[in-house]
Design an enzyme around this catalytic site. Structure first.
Site, PDB file in Angstrom:
ATOM      1  N   SER A 176     -45.854  23.611 -64.222  1.00 37.85           N
ATOM      2  CA  SER A 176     -45.361  22.321 -63.746  1.00 37.85           C
ATOM      3  C   SER A 176     -46.470  21.569 -63.009  1.00 37.85           C
ATOM      4  O   SER A 176     -46.550  20.333 -63.098  1.00 37.85           O
ATOM      5  CB  SER A 176     -44.131  22.496 -62.864  1.00 37.85           C
ATOM      6  OG  SER A 176     -44.407  23.424 -61.846  1.00 37.85           O
ATOM      7  N   ASP A 223     -54.140  25.494 -68.852  1.00 34.65           N
ATOM      8  CA  ASP A 223     -52.855  24.805 -68.676  1.00 34.65           C
ATOM      9  C   ASP A 223     -53.004  23.304 -68.896  1.00 34.65           C
ATOM     10  O   ASP A 223     -52.204  22.664 -69.591  1.00 34.65           O
ATOM     11  CB  ASP A 223     -52.296  25.055 -67.268  1.00 34.65           C
ATOM     12  CG  ASP A 223     -52.211  26.530 -66.939  1.00 34.65           C
ATOM     13  OD1 ASP A 223     -52.348  27.347 -67.865  1.00 34.65           O
ATOM     14  OD2 ASP A 223     -52.011  26.855 -65.759  1.00 34.65           O
TER      15      ASP A 223
HETATM   16  C1  GLA Z   1     -52.834  30.183 -64.545  1.00 33.20           C
HETATM   17  C2  GLA Z   1     -54.096  29.342 -64.536  1.00 33.20           C
HETATM   18  C3  GLA Z   1     -54.755  29.329 -65.912  1.00 33.20           C
HETATM   19  C4  GLA Z   1     -54.951  30.737 -66.462  1.00 33.20           C
HETATM   20  C5  GLA Z   1     -53.661  31.534 -66.330  1.00 33.20           C
HETATM   21  C6  GLA Z   1     -53.843  32.966 -66.705  1.00 33.20           C
HETATM   22  O1  GLA Z   1     -51.862  29.602 -65.355  1.00 33.20           O
HETATM   23  O2  GLA Z   1     -53.795  28.020 -64.155  1.00 33.20           O
HETATM   24  O3  GLA Z   1     -55.986  28.648 -65.847  1.00 33.20           O
HETATM   25  O4  GLA Z   1     -56.023  31.387 -65.836  1.00 33.20           O
HETATM   26  O5  GLA Z   1     -53.132  31.497 -65.013  1.00 33.20           O
HETATM   27  O6  GLA Z   1     -54.174  33.077 -68.040  1.00 33.20           O
END
Ligand code: GLA
Length: 438
Positions: A176, A223
């Site tokens: 989010s 993300d």
């Molecule tokens: C979180 C982080 C990502 C990634 C994941 C694990 O979502 O924001 O950048 O490192 O953890 O894969």
């Protein structure tokens, strides 16, 4: 009706009102054999949210918005904790995320309001004082993006008003925060015609910069990249070293992607996430004493790693590196399996990924482990693993359509017995990345 069924309904009702989740899942069919019915579906609620948002903008800001944008959350299928190790990740954008209404102002004032945090009221600041941090307020994710635009010399010519509302389950580790950041970037582009919309990496990098340097969370790029560049019915194989990416059609045959939420709040900032990154950096620094040109942990093949791992002095960073190297190999193998329509191989790699995250990287927790183990024991579940940062949040599962009801019911009953509260389940379908809606 058993209590756990009621809870599943409660969550699903958010995205697709239904009387009985059992009925929904059991009659879960692909009409015409192509369009998967999606329980976590934007289409159904999108216009509702947009009109609520528009009304809220008028009420809080006193006039009509100029633009409405959307940015999705994400689920990562495989490739966990390797985006910051130069590896490949394989996420897809969801159809749920964050919506924002905004309009330019004639002065320098910036006003932010979230319909999800009405008690926080309107956050107000000036463009010139954007460097001020805002403590734990949700608005720091939004302000951080404005700050990143300004830092990078992207001109924001006036203040603006912004109202947002999300439809992702809160604190579920479905990004989010990244969806809010990418949303604000999309809004800024739309309002001020700044940046280069043809560059798929620009917005994710600005959003990541906001999160790393303004919010203080040392996340990787996955993300934000998935939120900005997702594609309906596709997953996205991203090379985090080069930011090259390709889309892979998600041919799920008679299976569905099911997210199982532990409902254990997941909080990345201040968690062990930043420690894991530091441990990976320590492993890389040690390896460079024998491999001076090594660009990142994921540049090592498993065989190279086996040959040089003793250069890593401490056991803990060595195990973190073992995960990164093996996860990179699994992610590439999983992509390959999908290209060959071998969902069983894909599922096995997901299971191995969970075990590596649990034992070597140590980012799982008893709740995630139980959800994964219950899934592994269920006929018709091809693969299950924790997804995202870990320490809570969700698992992602590949489940045969005819096993959906048994899977959710049995898993939830055992989960409730062990932890005293329920898990939630969402059948998801990959959605498009961030966009201007109107
Ligand atoms: C979180 C982080 C990502 C990634 C994941 C694990 O979502 O924001 O950048 O490192 O953890 O894969």
């Amino acid at each position: 009706m058993p209590a756990y069924i009621t809870s599943i309904i409660a969550v699903l009702a958010m995205v697709q009102p239904c009387d009985k989740v059992k009925t929904v899942l059991r009659s879960y069919k692909d009409p015409a054999g192509k369009e998967p019915i999606c329980v976590m579906s934007k289409q159904k609620n999108c216009s509702d949210i947009v009109s609520q948002l528009s009304r809220s903008f008028r009420e809080t800001m006193g006039y009509a918005e100029g633009v409405i944008c959307f940015a999705p959350g994400r689920v990562n299928l495989i490739g966990e904790h390797i985006d910051y190790n130069g590896g490949h990740v394989f996420p897809c954008a969801l159809t749920l995320g964050t919506y924002g209404a905004a309009a330019r102002r004639s002065d320098d004032r910036i006003r932010f309001y979230s319909m999800d945090f009405p008690d926080d009221g309107i956050l107000e600041t000036d463009l010139s004082s954007i460097h001020t941090r805002t403590g734990k307020h949700w608005g720091k994710y939004a302000l951080g993006v404005v700050w990143a635009f300004l830092e990078k010399g992207l001109s924001i010519s006036s203040g603006f008003d912004f109202v947002c509302k999300g439809d992702l389950p809160p604190k579920a580790g479905l990004s989010s925060s990244a969806s809010l950041e990418v949303l604000v970037g999309t809004v800024l582009r739309a309002l001020f015609s700044v940046g280069d919309p043809a560059d798929p990496a620009e917005l994710p990098l600005l959003a990541q910069m906001a999160e790393n340097q303004y919010v203080g969370m040392n996340c990787g790029i996955m993300d934000q990249f998935a939120s900005a560049n997702g594609k309906k019915d596709h997953a996205l194989l991203l090379d985090c070293a080069s930011l090259d990416f390709r889309y892979a059609p998600l041919d799920l045959q008679d299976c569905r992607i099911v997210i199982a939420n532990t409902n254990k709040p997941h909080e990345l900032v201040g968690s062990a996430y930043n420690d894991r990154r530091a441990e990976c950096e320590e492993a890389l620094a040690d390896l460079r004493t024998v491999l001076p040109d090594l660009p990142a942990l994921c540049a090592l093949t498993p065989a190279d790693f086996a040959a040089h791992k003793e250069a890593i002095r401490r056991d803990l960073p060595r195990r973190r590196a073992a995960h990164a190297v093996s996860e990179e190999a699994r992610t590439l193998a999983a992509f390959d399996a999908l290209q060959h329509h071998d969902l069983y191989a894909f599922g096995r790699l997901m299971n191995e990924s969970h075990i590596s995250l649990r034992d070597d990287f140590e980012v799982s927790c008893p709740e995630l482990d139980l959800l994964a183990e219950l899934a592994w024991q269920t006929d018709g579940v091809l693969g299950a693993r924790m997804t995202g940062g870990g320490f809570g949040g969700c698992t992602v599962n590949i489940v045969r359509q005819d096993a959906l009801a048994t899977f959710t019911e049995k898993t939830n009953a055992a989960y409730r017995t062990r932890f005293g509260y329920e898990a939630s389940f969402y059948v998801v379908r990959p959605g498009d990345g961030a966009a201007l809606i109107s």
